[in-house]
Structures are given as structure tokens and as C-alpha cells.
Enzyme design. Sequence first.
Site, short mmCIF file in Angstrom:
data_model
loop_
_atom_site.label_atom_id
_atom_site.label_comp_id
_atom_site.label_asym_id
_atom_site.label_seq_id
_atom_site.Cartn_x
_atom_site.Cartn_y
_atom_site.Cartn_z
N ASN A 81 -30.39 8.50 24.34
CA ASN A 81 -29.63 9.95 25.53
C ASN A 81 -28.12 9.82 24.56
OD1 ASN A 81 -28.77 10.24 27.96
ND2 ASN A 81 -27.35 7.86 27.77
N HIS A 102 -24.28 10.19 26.12
CA HIS A 102 -23.40 10.08 26.67
C HIS A 102 -22.32 10.07 26.38
CE1 HIS A 102 -22.09 7.98 30.09
NE2 HIS A 102 -21.26 7.05 29.47
N SER A 162 -21.69 9.09 22.63
CA SER A 162 -22.84 8.05 21.84
C SER A 162 -23.77 8.70 21.77
CB SER A 162 -22.21 7.20 21.98
OG SER A 162 -20.83 7.13 22.71
N ASP A 187 -26.86 2.82 29.99
CA ASP A 187 -26.49 3.23 28.61
C ASP A 187 -25.53 2.10 27.91
OD1 ASP A 187 -26.00 5.66 29.98
OD2 ASP A 187 -24.64 5.49 30.73
C1 GAR Z 1 -23.85 16.11 28.53
O1 GAR Z 1 -22.20 15.94 28.32
C2 GAR Z 1 -24.36 14.65 28.42
O2 GAR Z 1 -23.71 13.73 27.33
C3 GAR Z 1 -24.07 14.18 30.06
O3 GAR Z 1 -24.23 14.81 30.85
C4 GAR Z 1 -24.35 16.19 29.73
C5 GAR Z 1 -25.14 17.50 30.68
O4 GAR Z 1 -24.76 18.55 29.61
N1 GAR Z 1 -24.86 12.64 30.28
C6 GAR Z 1 -24.59 11.55 31.00
O5 GAR Z 1 -23.16 11.81 31.28
C7 GAR Z 1 -25.77 10.88 31.58
N2 GAR Z 1 -24.66 9.95 31.32
P1 GAR Z 1 -25.82 19.84 29.68
O6 GAR Z 1 -27.15 19.62 30.95
O7 GAR Z 1 -25.34 20.87 29.36
O8 GAR Z 1 -26.64 19.27 28.29
#
Ligand code: GAR
Length: 216
Positions: free
Chosen positions: A107, A109, A136, A145
Amino acid sequence: MRFAVLVSGHGSNLFALLEAEARGALAPAEIAVVLSNRPDAPALDRAQKFAKPTVIVDHRDYAGRDDFEAAMLAALDPYRVEAVVLAGFMRILETRFVSAFPNRIINTHPALLPSFPGLDAPAQAIEYGVKQSGCSVHFVDLGVDTGPIIAQVAVPVLDDDDAGSLHERIKAREHELLPEVVQLLAAGRLQCVGRRVCHLPAPHVPAHNANENAKP
Ligand code: GAR
């Protein structure tokens, strides 16, 4: 190694993975399928532009998480997936799904874990007042997480940042880090020692092979 990428939203991290694969930087990882829990996720369009198969498993169609996870596993089955990347997938995974891919789910984060797990991590960082945040990439376990951290990159928090501007700068670093980690996992170069994840060196290429490659 055949990967499924799980998404819920914009898919900028998916796009980074697709671009890395297109320029040969992901091998031996291969993106076999993209799964979204949201039928309207813009990430699905990105996958289709790269001619990747997409599947939708809408969590709202299932009574509980276990049924939802069983449906996701059934949807992925034809694609012979060996590993999973969560790239902005905004559902918590439980035993049925996590145990199907032991040490093979990662994942990304948008915070320096263990700080600011869960939702809205950039907003949590702004609210707390930290001067450094970041991203991360970690293995997924049954916590939120909490799995072993594979790689992190720090990003400064600027005085005039809001959650949106900070998240955009973090995403730029995620787009570099996530493909690198996917490649390392596929190449068998991640080794877990308890909670610590070691990055093994790339295999040595014998000198005579290097010379052969240099021939016209
Ligand atoms: C990313 O920043 C990812 O790290 C976060 O959502 C965004 C997705 O962006 N994920 C979380 O917060 C999970 N806890 P994207 O759809 O443009 O790739």
C-alpha cells in the site's frame, strides 16, 4: 510477477505504475488487471487508455466486508494474480483477502508512518503542525496502515501549505517510490526480518555478459 492494482479514485499512482511498465521499468512485474470498488473512479479510464483489463467490485453491493472480499478474489481469479498494489484503494482489507496474498500486498500512504495513519493523512499532518511529512510504501497486514514499512520519502511541510498542496507534493514522490517498490518486490529483492524490510542488492551480471551486450 502478475499484479492487480486496486484503486478507488483519481489513479495518479496507477498512472505512474502504467507509465513505468510502458518504459520497461517495472519488469519483472506485470500489471495484469485493475480493480476498482467505485464504478465512477477516473482511475478506470487511465487503465483503459493503457489497454489494461478492468473489473469493478462495488462494496455497496455486498452485505459485509467478507462477502465483498470474496467477490474481489473471485473477480481477480481469472487474471492469475500473484501480488496486489493498493494505489489509493480506500477500503480496509480483512483476513479473507489479506491471507490470500501473504506478504504480497503493498500500500502507498501519504504520510511518514506510523504518523498519521488512516484517512486524510495530509490534513492530519497540517493540523498537527509537523515540518516534515512524506509517503510510505508498506506491506499490508490486518491493521490500518500498520504493516512493515518498505520505503519512505520525506517531504517538507511549507508554511503556506494546506492539505491539498501538501498532498500534491507528496503524490509526486509517491509516483516515483511506488513503481520502484513494485519492481523490487517482483524481483524478489525485499526480505522481511521481523518488522524490518531489507532491500537486497541487484543480482550481479557477469562481466562476459556485459561485454556481449556491448557488441554492436
Ligand atoms: C494517494 O496519495 C495515496 O497514498 C492515498 O490516496 C491517494 C490516491 O491518489 N491513499 C490513502 O490515503 C490510503 N490510506 P491517486 O488515486 O491519485 O493515486
